[in-house]
Design a protein around this motif. Structure first.
Motif, PDB file in Angstrom:
ATOM      1  N   SER A  72     -12.198   5.070 -10.281  1.00 31.52           N
ATOM      2  CA  SER A  72     -10.738   5.075 -10.326  1.00 31.52           C
ATOM      3  C   SER A  72     -10.146   4.861  -8.933  1.00 31.52           C
ATOM      4  O   SER A  72      -9.138   4.159  -8.782  1.00 31.52           O
ATOM      5  CB  SER A  72     -10.221   6.400 -10.903  1.00 31.52           C
ATOM      6  N   ILE A  73     -10.777   5.464  -7.931  1.00 30.03           N
ATOM      7  CA  ILE A  73     -10.292   5.267  -6.550  1.00 30.03           C
ATOM      8  C   ILE A  73     -10.450   3.796  -6.164  1.00 30.03           C
ATOM      9  O   ILE A  73      -9.538   3.170  -5.617  1.00 30.03           O
ATOM     10  CB  ILE A  73     -11.051   6.197  -5.559  1.00 30.03           C
ATOM     11  N   VAL A  74     -11.614   3.225  -6.491  1.00 30.42           N
ATOM     12  CA  VAL A  74     -11.860   1.806  -6.181  1.00 30.42           C
ATOM     13  C   VAL A  74     -10.822   0.935  -6.898  1.00 30.42           C
ATOM     14  O   VAL A  74     -10.207   0.048  -6.303  1.00 30.42           O
ATOM     15  CB  VAL A  74     -13.296   1.397  -6.613  1.00 30.42           C
ATOM     16  N   PHE A  75     -10.594   1.213  -8.170  1.00 31.45           N
ATOM     17  CA  PHE A  75      -9.632   0.427  -8.956  1.00 31.45           C
ATOM     18  C   PHE A  75      -8.235   0.536  -8.354  1.00 31.45           C
ATOM     19  O   PHE A  75      -7.518  -0.458  -8.221  1.00 31.45           O
ATOM     20  CB  PHE A  75      -9.615   0.929 -10.411  1.00 31.45           C
ATOM     21  N   TYR A  76      -7.829   1.756  -7.997  1.00 30.41           N
ATOM     22  CA  TYR A  76      -6.476   1.988  -7.481  1.00 30.41           C
ATOM     23  C   TYR A  76      -6.255   1.197  -6.193  1.00 30.41           C
ATOM     24  O   TYR A  76      -5.194   0.590  -6.005  1.00 30.41           O
ATOM     25  CB  TYR A  76      -6.273   3.484  -7.239  1.00 30.41           C
ATOM     26  N   VAL A  77      -7.270   1.196  -5.333  1.00 28.05           N
ATOM     27  CA  VAL A  77      -7.145   0.461  -4.071  1.00 28.05           C
ATOM     28  C   VAL A  77      -7.130  -1.050  -4.335  1.00 28.05           C
ATOM     29  O   VAL A  77      -6.324  -1.787  -3.764  1.00 28.05           O
ATOM     30  CB  VAL A  77      -8.303   0.841  -3.110  1.00 28.05           C
ATOM     31  N   MET A  78      -7.994  -1.494  -5.261  1.00 29.76           N
ATOM     32  CA  MET A  78      -8.069  -2.941  -5.541  1.00 29.76           C
ATOM     33  C   MET A  78      -6.835  -3.444  -6.302  1.00 29.76           C
ATOM     34  O   MET A  78      -6.437  -4.594  -6.161  1.00 29.76           O
ATOM     35  CB  MET A  78      -9.331  -3.257  -6.354  1.00 29.76           C
ATOM     36  N   ALA A  79      -6.214  -2.578  -7.094  1.00 34.62           N
ATOM     37  CA  ALA A  79      -5.032  -2.997  -7.864  1.00 34.62           C
ATOM     38  C   ALA A  79      -3.780  -3.017  -7.007  1.00 34.62           C
ATOM     39  O   ALA A  79      -2.822  -3.733  -7.302  1.00 34.62           O
ATOM     40  CB  ALA A  79      -4.829  -2.065  -9.054  1.00 34.62           C
ATOM     41  N   GLY A  80      -3.787  -2.217  -5.942  1.00 37.15           N
ATOM     42  CA  GLY A  80      -2.600  -2.171  -5.097  1.00 37.15           C
ATOM     43  C   GLY A  80      -2.961  -2.361  -3.646  1.00 37.15           C
ATOM     44  O   GLY A  80      -3.542  -3.380  -3.268  1.00 37.15           O
ATOM     45  N   ARG A  81      -2.593  -1.356  -2.840  1.00 37.61           N
ATOM     46  CA  ARG A  81      -2.940  -1.395  -1.422  1.00 37.61           C
ATOM     47  C   ARG A  81      -3.542  -0.058  -1.062  1.00 37.61           C
ATOM     48  O   ARG A  81      -3.218   0.963  -1.674  1.00 37.61           O
ATOM     49  CB  ARG A  81      -1.671  -1.632  -0.582  1.00 37.61           C
ATOM     50  N   TRP A  82      -4.427  -0.058  -0.070  1.00 37.67           N
ATOM     51  CA  TRP A  82      -5.092   1.207   0.268  1.00 37.67           C
ATOM     52  C   TRP A  82      -4.086   2.251   0.753  1.00 37.67           C
ATOM     53  O   TRP A  82      -4.302   3.457   0.616  1.00 37.67           O
ATOM     54  CB  TRP A  82      -6.211   0.990   1.286  1.00 37.67           C
ATOM     55  N   GLU A  83      -2.912   1.768   1.299  1.00 35.62           N
ATOM     56  CA  GLU A  83      -1.909   2.727   1.802  1.00 35.62           C
ATOM     57  C   GLU A  83      -1.340   3.599   0.684  1.00 35.62           C
ATOM     58  O   GLU A  83      -0.755   4.643   0.945  1.00 35.62           O
ATOM     59  CB  GLU A  83      -0.731   1.988   2.469  1.00 35.62           C
ATOM     60  N   PHE A  84      -1.467   3.141  -0.569  1.00 35.18           N
ATOM     61  CA  PHE A  84      -0.929   3.933  -1.685  1.00 35.18           C
ATOM     62  C   PHE A  84      -1.774   5.181  -1.956  1.00 35.18           C
ATOM     63  O   PHE A  84      -1.294   6.153  -2.529  1.00 35.18           O
ATOM     64  CB  PHE A  84      -0.901   3.103  -2.980  1.00 35.18           C
ATOM     65  N   LEU A  85      -3.041   5.108  -1.552  1.00 33.36           N
ATOM     66  CA  LEU A  85      -3.974   6.183  -1.899  1.00 33.36           C
ATOM     67  C   LEU A  85      -3.547   7.559  -1.364  1.00 33.36           C
ATOM     68  O   LEU A  85      -3.571   8.545  -2.113  1.00 33.36           O
ATOM     69  CB  LEU A  85      -5.389   5.818  -1.414  1.00 33.36           C
ATOM     70  N   PRO A  86      -3.114   7.652  -0.068  1.00 27.93           N
ATOM     71  CA  PRO A  86      -2.679   8.977   0.416  1.00 27.93           C
ATOM     72  C   PRO A  86      -1.521   9.555  -0.400  1.00 27.93           C
ATOM     73  O   PRO A  86      -1.427  10.774  -0.562  1.00 27.93           O
ATOM     74  CB  PRO A  86      -2.238   8.703   1.853  1.00 27.93           C
ATOM     75  N   CYS A  87      -0.637   8.684  -0.931  1.00 28.26           N
ATOM     76  CA  CYS A  87       0.524   9.188  -1.697  1.00 28.26           C
ATOM     77  C   CYS A  87       0.066   9.908  -2.956  1.00 28.26           C
ATOM     78  O   CYS A  87       0.481  11.037  -3.225  1.00 28.26           O
ATOM     79  CB  CYS A  87       1.453   8.039  -2.105  1.00 28.26           C
ATOM     80  N   ILE A  88      -0.777   9.254  -3.727  1.00 32.28           N
ATOM     81  CA  ILE A  88      -1.243   9.873  -4.978  1.00 32.28           C
ATOM     82  C   ILE A  88      -2.128  11.086  -4.670  1.00 32.28           C
ATOM     83  O   ILE A  88      -2.070  12.100  -5.371  1.00 32.28           O
ATOM     84  CB  ILE A  88      -1.965   8.842  -5.889  1.00 32.28           C
ATOM     85  N   PHE A  89      -2.894  10.990  -3.583  1.00 29.76           N
ATOM     86  CA  PHE A  89      -3.766  12.107  -3.192  1.00 29.76           C
ATOM     87  C   PHE A  89      -2.913  13.326  -2.844  1.00 29.76           C
ATOM     88  O   PHE A  89      -3.164  14.439  -3.319  1.00 29.76           O
ATOM     89  CB  PHE A  89      -4.645  11.697  -2.002  1.00 29.76           C
ATOM     90  N   LEU A  90      -1.872  13.107  -2.017  1.00 27.03           N
ATOM     91  CA  LEU A  90      -1.041  14.226  -1.576  1.00 27.03           C
ATOM     92  C   LEU A  90      -0.244  14.830  -2.737  1.00 27.03           C
ATOM     93  O   LEU A  90      -0.119  16.052  -2.839  1.00 27.03           O
ATOM     94  CB  LEU A  90      -0.080  13.773  -0.457  1.00 27.03           C
ATOM     95  N   THR A  91       0.291  13.964  -3.610  1.00 24.89           N
ATOM     96  CA  THR A  91       1.025  14.494  -4.776  1.00 24.89           C
ATOM     97  C   THR A  91       0.100  15.374  -5.613  1.00 24.89           C
ATOM     98  O   THR A  91       0.465  16.485  -6.008  1.00 24.89           O
ATOM     99  CB  THR A  91       1.565  13.336  -5.650  1.00 24.89           C
TER     100      THR A  91
END
Lengths: 80, 529
Positions: B35-54
């Motif tokens: 899911s982490i790989v998909f999320y980064v590949m579907a968008g941008r890696w910068e989005f990952l900290p947002c979902i992680f922090l939420t």
């Protein structure tokens, strides 16, 4: 289970939606017999009738899906 | 990477291979990594900290609520029979719990609002700042909108509220909670899953089941068919007509019809794909559609369309308002002032209008979305307030409300209301919506349906015939699904029958799918929300 409570619950339910055999129904909410607007009306009537307060922790389908479940909830709230 | 791409299918195959190679106890970890790989590949890696922090903030908030509950229980036991002390303790902990909840909610909803409203508010602020001649310029496009933020914020907020209301226990493991939040089949466009369902599904250590694979693949093919063959073909005309320019009313009417069908095929097609993908891993996602175009009323329509969003608003907005103490006080006061019926209408109207206003804002921040929300709020309130009158009218007119023809009329009426709602948002803004209605009323030109003009809007006659055929297939399948479990029926008819169906679906998608230069087949309508 207290039969007086059961009869009153069925009476309130029937006043909101007529023509349903509520005593033998076990999908009152999940089966779409009562919608969210009916549920709100039903809760107001229950609270007035039994002098209870139904909080958000009780707002789950399983507490409203059958007359037995509703009666159990009412009895629990009356004891609290 | 999007879900209608070869890359996604490859990703699914690899993930599935690794998933079933792992011992069942650790399979959820494979889903987390994938899911982490998909999320980064579907968008941008910068989005990952947002979902992680939420996720982290919500998880910590829920843990704090659980801890406070534990402390209260212990201190109540210590207090023994001292009622005053017990009352004081309950009050103190209630306040602490509320503060924790409000703090986390403000943070999460705040981030969502900033990202959603920035593109509306910042240009206004920018105008004010520009007038002060400070030279400061703020670019609203600089604020990025993390992928799936509307969906994961609602999922996590729902979880927090459920823990707050003691509906279930707080999750102890952050890794497990984060798997639920970022689970790749539901992260981009929902369904907005509940933790007590999806969380349990993810952790129940599924074993390899051939039926899950075949059913999952069937749903994915069906989803591709709905999206690539139907929705994207309909979009050829819709996007050409809704370009901000005036056209004949007859053309706008066709676009309205096609737009209503397109959004259903687009969104339900997506849901078929992701529910099918999830089933490959033995994880059942919640259903988002239940043949909404068979609905007889608008209220029923919204119980069958985007069901998880409707359920979310019902459970976390509508009910809390309806049973709030201020609402009860208002109802009591109204009971003294007005008739029982007026009080009832007010008690329905207030939560209904607030819920629909917020539902509109969830879909978009422009005035057209606010109008869209109010449109449905008012319609549902009116239909509820005048139920008795409508019933009496039916009786006076001698209408058999259970007859097939009347039911068909009700379905068509509901569909037309839905088309009316779509035309508030699809043309882009309210000025364009007014232009659509103006041309329908004053510049209809029905001959444009027959003189060849219709074929200059991106669709050929062949496309239209193909669409009619495909829509009939969907109608027949939907009709069958209303009466039976169609996949069990396919199973019953044997492997050869299933393979013929699957091959027919794959060939249809390959041959009739809409592809081509400049066309973004990957873009799903509900991803923008």
């Amino acid at each position: 289970m207290n039969n007086a409570i059961k009869d009153k619950v069925i009476e309130i339910l029937s006043s909101i939606k007529s023509g349903v055999d509520f005593a033998n129904e076990d999908q009152i909410v999940t089966g779409g017999i009562l919608d969210s607007i009916d549920i709100t009306e039903f809760i107001t009537a229950l609270e007035e009738e039994f002098d209870i307060e139904i909080g958000m922790e009780y707002m789950e389908n399983e507490n409203f899906d059958s007359v037995d479940a509703i009666c159990e909830m009412v009895e629990e709230l009356q004891e609290a | 990477m999007t879900v209608v791409s070869g890359a996604f299918l490859l990703f699914l195959c690899i993930t599935m291979g690794v998933y079933y190679a792992f011992p069942s106890t650790y399979r959820w970890l494979v889903l987390l990594a994938a899911s982490i790989v998909f999320y980064v590949m579907a968008g941008r890696w910068e989005f990952l900290p947002c979902i992680f922090l939420t996720s982290l903030v919500v998880w910590l908030g829920a843990r704090r609520l659980a801890k406070l509950d534990g402390q209260l229980k212990a201190q109540l036991a210590e207090a023994g029979k001292d009622k005053a002390r017990k009352k004081a303790l309950r009050g103190e902990f209630k306040s602490l719990r509320s503060r924790t909840l409000v703090g986390v909610l403000v943070l999460c909803i705040g981030v969502l609002c900033v990202t959603k409203f920035s593109r509306v508010v910042i240009p206004m602020l920018d105008g004010i700042v520009a007038r002060t001649s400070t030279g400061v310029h703020v670019d609203p496009m600089a604020i990025v909108m993390p992928l799936g933020i509307s969906y994961y914020t609602f999922s996590t907020v729902g979880y927090l509220l459920d823990v707050y209301w003691h509906r279930y226990e707080a999750e102890e493991s952050f890794a497990r909670f984060f798997t639920y939040t970022i689970y790749f089949p539901h992260i981009l466009q929902g369904p907005i899953s509940r933790y007590n369902r999806l969380g349990q599904e993810l952790l129940r250590e599924p074993h390899f089941d051939e039926r899950n694979i075949t059913h999952g693949v069937e749903r994915i093919i069906w989803g591709f068919f709905k999206k690539l063959v139907i929705a994207d073909r309909l979009n050829l005309l819709v996007s050409t007509v809704y370009n901000g320019e005036a056209h004949a009313g007859s053309i706008f009417l066709v676009a309205m019809l096609m737009d209503a069908l397109m959004i259903y095929m687009d969104f339900s097609g997506y849901m078929e794909i992701v529910c099918g993908a999830s089933q490959l891993f033995g994880v059942e996602l919640e259903e988002n559609f239940n043949h909404p175009f068979f609905s007889r009323t608008v209220a029923e329509f919204w119980r069958r369309w985007h069901m998880t969003l409707g359920g979310w608003f019902k459970d976390y907005v509508y009910y809390p308002i309806s049973v709030a103490s201020w609402m009860k006080k208002l109802n009591k006061r109204n009971n003294k002032r007005f008739s029982k019926r007026v009080t009832r209408v007010i008690s329905v109207a207030i939560p209904c209008l607030i819920t629909w206003f917020l539902t509109g804002l969830w879909h978009g921040t422009g005035p057209n979305y606010v109008c869209w929300g109010i449109y449905y709020g008012v319609l549902i309130t009116i239909s509820n307030a005048f139920t008795e009158e409508f019933k009496a009218l039916d009786e006076r007119l001698g209408i058999n409300v259970e007859s097939r023809s009347f039911r068909l009329f009700q379905m068509l009426r509901t569909f037309c209301i839905f088309m009316g709602g779509r035309v508030l948002t699809s043309p882009g803004n309210l000025a364009n919506t007014a232009m659509v209605f103006d041309n329908i009323l004053h510049n209809f030109q029905p001959w444009q349906w027959f003189d060849g003009s219709l074929w200059t809007y991106g669709l050929t006659a062949k496309d239209v015939w193909l669409l009619i055929l495909c829509l009939l297939v969907v109608l027949v399948v939907s009709n069958l699904q209303e009466r039976m479990n169609i996949r069990d029926e396919i199973d019953r008819r044997g492997t050869a029958f299933r393979w013929v169906l699957m091959m027919a679906g794959i060939i249809s998608v390959i041959v009739f799918g809409v592809y081509g230069a400049g066309y973004d087949a990957a873009k799903f309508i509900y991803m923008q929300y």
